[in-house]
Design a protein around this motif. Structure first.
Motif, mmCIF file in Angstrom:
data_model
loop_
_atom_site.group_PDB
_atom_site.id
_atom_site.type_symbol
_atom_site.label_atom_id
_atom_site.label_comp_id
_atom_site.label_asym_id
_atom_site.label_seq_id
_atom_site.Cartn_x
_atom_site.Cartn_y
_atom_site.Cartn_z
ATOM 1 N N GLN A 17 34.148 36.077 49.239
ATOM 2 C CA GLN A 17 34.748 37.113 50.085
ATOM 3 C C GLN A 17 33.764 38.248 50.380
ATOM 4 O OE1 GLN A 17 38.607 38.338 48.610
ATOM 5 N NE2 GLN A 17 39.240 36.218 48.267
ATOM 6 N N PRO A 18 33.132 38.858 49.366
ATOM 7 C CA PRO A 18 32.138 39.900 49.671
ATOM 8 C C PRO A 18 30.962 39.371 50.487
ATOM 9 C CG PRO A 18 32.782 40.002 47.364
ATOM 10 C CD PRO A 18 33.368 38.743 47.912
ATOM 11 N N LEU B 134 24.294 29.245 45.993
ATOM 12 C CA LEU B 134 23.793 30.228 45.033
ATOM 13 C C LEU B 134 23.843 31.647 45.604
ATOM 14 C CD1 LEU B 134 20.799 28.225 43.553
ATOM 15 C CD2 LEU B 134 23.012 28.640 42.505
ATOM 16 N N SER B 135 23.513 31.798 46.869
ATOM 17 C CA SER B 135 23.595 33.128 47.489
ATOM 18 C C SER B 135 25.028 33.614 47.504
ATOM 19 C CB SER B 135 23.042 33.078 48.917
ATOM 20 O OG SER B 135 21.694 32.670 48.931
ATOM 21 N N CYS B 136 25.925 32.711 47.841
ATOM 22 C CA CYS B 136 27.339 33.054 47.905
ATOM 23 C C CYS B 136 27.891 33.382 46.527
ATOM 24 C CB CYS B 136 28.096 31.885 48.535
ATOM 25 S SG CYS B 136 29.858 32.107 48.647
ATOM 26 N N TRP B 137 27.536 32.577 45.517
ATOM 27 C CA TRP B 137 28.034 32.806 44.170
ATOM 28 C C TRP B 137 27.591 34.159 43.631
ATOM 29 C CZ3 TRP B 137 26.286 27.386 42.048
ATOM 30 C CH2 TRP B 137 27.126 26.404 42.582
ATOM 31 N N LEU B 138 26.410 34.594 44.008
ATOM 32 C CA LEU B 138 25.917 35.872 43.494
ATOM 33 C C LEU B 138 26.741 37.068 43.993
ATOM 34 C CD1 LEU B 138 22.088 35.248 43.712
ATOM 35 C CD2 LEU B 138 23.391 35.699 41.618
ATOM 36 N N MET B 139 27.381 36.902 45.122
ATOM 37 C CA MET B 139 28.216 37.988 45.647
ATOM 38 C C MET B 139 29.705 37.689 45.512
ATOM 39 S SD MET B 139 26.261 39.258 49.114
ATOM 40 C CE MET B 139 26.959 40.911 48.997
ATOM 41 N N GLY B 140 30.080 36.422 45.491
ATOM 42 C CA GLY B 140 31.463 36.028 45.655
ATOM 43 C C GLY B 140 31.694 35.728 47.130
ATOM 44 N N ARG C 260 24.919 34.046 35.402
ATOM 45 C CA ARG C 260 25.704 35.271 35.379
ATOM 46 C C ARG C 260 26.699 35.336 36.536
ATOM 47 N NH1 ARG C 260 22.187 40.308 33.120
ATOM 48 N NH2 ARG C 260 21.059 39.192 31.494
ATOM 49 N N ALA C 261 26.553 34.433 37.493
ATOM 50 C CA ALA C 261 27.501 34.392 38.600
ATOM 51 C C ALA C 261 28.764 33.620 38.240
ATOM 52 C CB ALA C 261 26.847 33.764 39.824
ATOM 53 N N PHE C 262 28.800 33.009 37.060
ATOM 54 C CA PHE C 262 29.917 32.161 36.679
ATOM 55 C C PHE C 262 30.792 32.814 35.628
ATOM 56 C CE2 PHE C 262 26.725 29.221 38.204
ATOM 57 C CZ PHE C 262 27.462 28.359 38.993
ATOM 58 N N LYS C 263 32.030 32.342 35.562
ATOM 59 C CA LYS C 263 32.944 32.692 34.493
ATOM 60 C C LYS C 263 33.377 31.392 33.832
ATOM 61 C CE LYS C 263 34.589 36.925 36.705
ATOM 62 N NZ LYS C 263 35.754 37.726 37.122
ATOM 63 N N THR C 264 34.053 31.496 32.689
ATOM 64 C CA THR C 264 34.517 30.302 32.000
ATOM 65 C C THR C 264 36.025 30.354 31.845
ATOM 66 O OG1 THR C 264 34.207 31.320 29.821
ATOM 67 C CG2 THR C 264 32.385 30.050 30.699
ATOM 68 N N SER C 265 36.613 29.173 31.766
ATOM 69 C CA SER C 265 38.047 29.076 31.514
ATOM 70 C C SER C 265 38.310 27.786 30.768
ATOM 71 C CB SER C 265 38.837 29.086 32.834
ATOM 72 O OG SER C 265 38.521 27.949 33.606
ATOM 73 N N SER D 88 35.974 23.709 27.918
ATOM 74 C CA SER D 88 35.966 24.789 28.905
ATOM 75 C C SER D 88 35.130 24.386 30.104
ATOM 76 C CB SER D 88 35.417 26.084 28.304
ATOM 77 O OG SER D 88 34.062 25.928 27.940
ATOM 78 N N ARG D 89 35.348 25.065 31.211
ATOM 79 C CA ARG D 89 34.596 24.822 32.439
ATOM 80 C C ARG D 89 34.052 26.142 32.964
ATOM 81 N NH1 ARG D 89 35.418 19.992 35.289
ATOM 82 N NH2 ARG D 89 37.045 18.656 34.458
ATOM 83 N N TYR D 90 32.950 26.044 33.674
ATOM 84 C CA TYR D 90 32.466 27.173 34.440
ATOM 85 C C TYR D 90 33.187 27.191 35.786
ATOM 86 C CZ TYR D 90 28.490 28.004 31.335
ATOM 87 O OH TYR D 90 27.703 28.304 30.266
ATOM 88 N N TRP D 91 33.447 28.377 36.299
ATOM 89 C CA TRP D 91 34.006 28.497 37.641
ATOM 90 C C TRP D 91 33.466 29.771 38.268
ATOM 91 C CZ3 TRP D 91 37.547 32.565 38.725
ATOM 92 C CH2 TRP D 91 37.971 33.290 37.603
ATOM 93 N N GLN D 92 33.633 29.873 39.569
ATOM 94 C CA GLN D 92 33.057 30.996 40.303
ATOM 95 C C GLN D 92 34.174 31.815 40.927
ATOM 96 O OE1 GLN D 92 32.413 32.081 43.717
ATOM 97 N NE2 GLN D 92 31.186 33.666 42.779
ATOM 98 N N ASP D 93 34.120 33.133 40.736
ATOM 99 C CA ASP D 93 35.119 34.060 41.261
ATOM 100 C C ASP D 93 34.805 34.341 42.728
ATOM 101 O OD1 ASP D 93 36.873 36.094 41.856
ATOM 102 O OD2 ASP D 93 36.541 37.172 39.984
ATOM 103 N N GLU D 94 35.718 33.996 43.632
ATOM 104 C CA GLU D 94 35.479 34.203 45.060
ATOM 105 C C GLU D 94 35.506 35.676 45.449
ATOM 106 O OE1 GLU D 94 38.286 31.950 47.275
ATOM 107 O OE2 GLU D 94 37.439 30.017 46.720
#
Length: 376
Positions: A178-179, A170-176, A95-100, A113-119
């Motif tokens: 920057q947050p 994983l900790s970072c991806w869960l928040m993004g 759920r921490a990922f998006k697709t493009s 498509s690929r998974y990527w993570q929103d910073e």
């Protein structure tokens, strides 16, 4: 040249033991697209899904295609000359990922498509989100793919468990990113809670996979850096990340298995801690513009094994002749002792590397081994 798999030679190399022998090949993993390109056939199942969501159980109808796909991956590892089959396992925080859409020139990533993570954001921004997040339970983790490949290994090969995503990632991806970075100052208790929950799952995963028959190594991946530094301060890593690393390392080493650490980026300010406190057996992932693999071998090759280092940019955009020349340069420095180094890419067998360059890297490694040790 045919290769007789010999995991004991890989173990000897990673532990920097003698007598000198052929330089093994090493990759953290291979993209499905690269596997398909090398074997010349398509996966009947979408292994991309299982790489990104390793705890997802296939349905009864999907199972034959998944097993056939895993057989293909085993065949890829054997035919390319590896002494092990690596398989992603652990838990998913999908759920921490998006697709493009796939943006690579080769367009050979299954599904396009690929998974990527929103910073800038993630599913956890506050305590309410933390409590509501569907955290996996250790007893619910499954290692179906790893267990399967471990049961069908060719002679001389062993399995390696690739723990996809480390405590920081994983900790970072869960928040993004920057947050997460701001929360280090504004909500340190929340950062600690997230990293503790992730760390507990990492330790549980390690304890489960080292008990699987024929699993002899754990590849632990956590990208700590970018071009010039670590993504967060070394002090924050020491507080929130490394205590969990130590627990995972202890579980793996107490089981008599190999603990291989992968991190991208310039994270060398904390290398001594990884070697002396976390106690890694080997370090993987090097980039020429940050630190060449030869320099890494000179700095730390008497303390840990050094892995890979054929630069990704060269592999992606260079000629076959340039790749072969660079492989020779690396082996002449890092392979000369016949221990403590494994040949491979600077990151992974990515789908954007031209097939001929990937195979040229392996072929030149075989030729070098034949010349120096009489075996490929």
């Amino acid at each position: 040249m045919p290769h007789q798999a010999n995991f004991e030679n890989l173990r000897r190399t990673l532990l920097r033991q003698g007598p000198p022998g052929p330089v093994p090949f090493f990759e953290l993993f291979a993209d499905p697209g690269m596997v398909e390109a090398v074997l010349g056939e398509k996966f009947p199942a979408d292994l991309h899904r299982f790489i990104q969501e390793p705890t997802r159980m296939p349905s009864e109808d999907e199972l034959p295609a998944v097993m056939h796909s895993l057989d293909m991956y085993v065949r890829f590892c054997r035919e390319c000359g590896y002494d092990y089959v690596v398989m992603v396992t652990g838990f998913s925080l999908a759920r921490a990922f998006k697709t493009s859409a796939d943006t690579s020139a080769s367009k050979n990533w299954p599904g396009g498509s690929r998974y990527w993570q929103d910073e800038t954001t993630g599913p956890i921004q506050n305590w309410a989100d933390f409590e509501a997040y569907p955290w996996p339970k250790p007893e619910e983790l499954n290692h179906l793919a790893l267990e399967y490949v471990s049961s069908v290994l060719p002679e001389g090969m062993k399995a390696a468990a690739f723990m996809y995503g480390g405590v920081f990632e994983l900790s970072c991806w869960l928040m993004g990113l920057q947050p997460f970075s701001m929360a280090l100052f504004d909500q340190p208790d929340l950062v600690e809670a997230i990293s503790n929950r992730v760390g507990e799952l990492e330790v549980a995963t390690a304890a489960q996979v080292v008990a699987i028959d024929n699993v002899e190594a754990v590849y632990f991946s956590d990208d700590l850096g970018y071009y010039s530094s670590t993504l967060i301060s070394p002090a924050a890593l020491r507080k929130y990340v490394f205590p969990h690393y130590k627990k995972v390392s202890r579980v793996v080493r107490d089981a008599g298995k190999l603990f291989v650490y992968h991190s991208c980026g310039n994270m060398y300010k904390v290398m001594d801690e990884l070697i002396d406190d976390v106690v890694i057996h080997a370090k993987h992932s090097f980039e020429d513009k940050i630190l060449s693999v030869e320099e890494a071998y000179r700095r730390w090759g008497d303390r840990i094994a050094i892995l890979g280092g054929v630069d990704m940019d060269l592999l992606a955009r260079g000629s076959e002749e340039q790749v072969r020349k660079r492989v020779r340069e690396i082996l002449d420095v890092c392979g000369a002792k016949g221990t403590g180094y494994c040949l491979g890419t600077g990151n992974t067998a990515a789908n954007y590397i031209p097939r001929q360059n990937f195979l040229a890297m392996l072929d030149e490694g075989r030729r070098w081994n034949q010349e120096h040790f009489g075996v490929s």
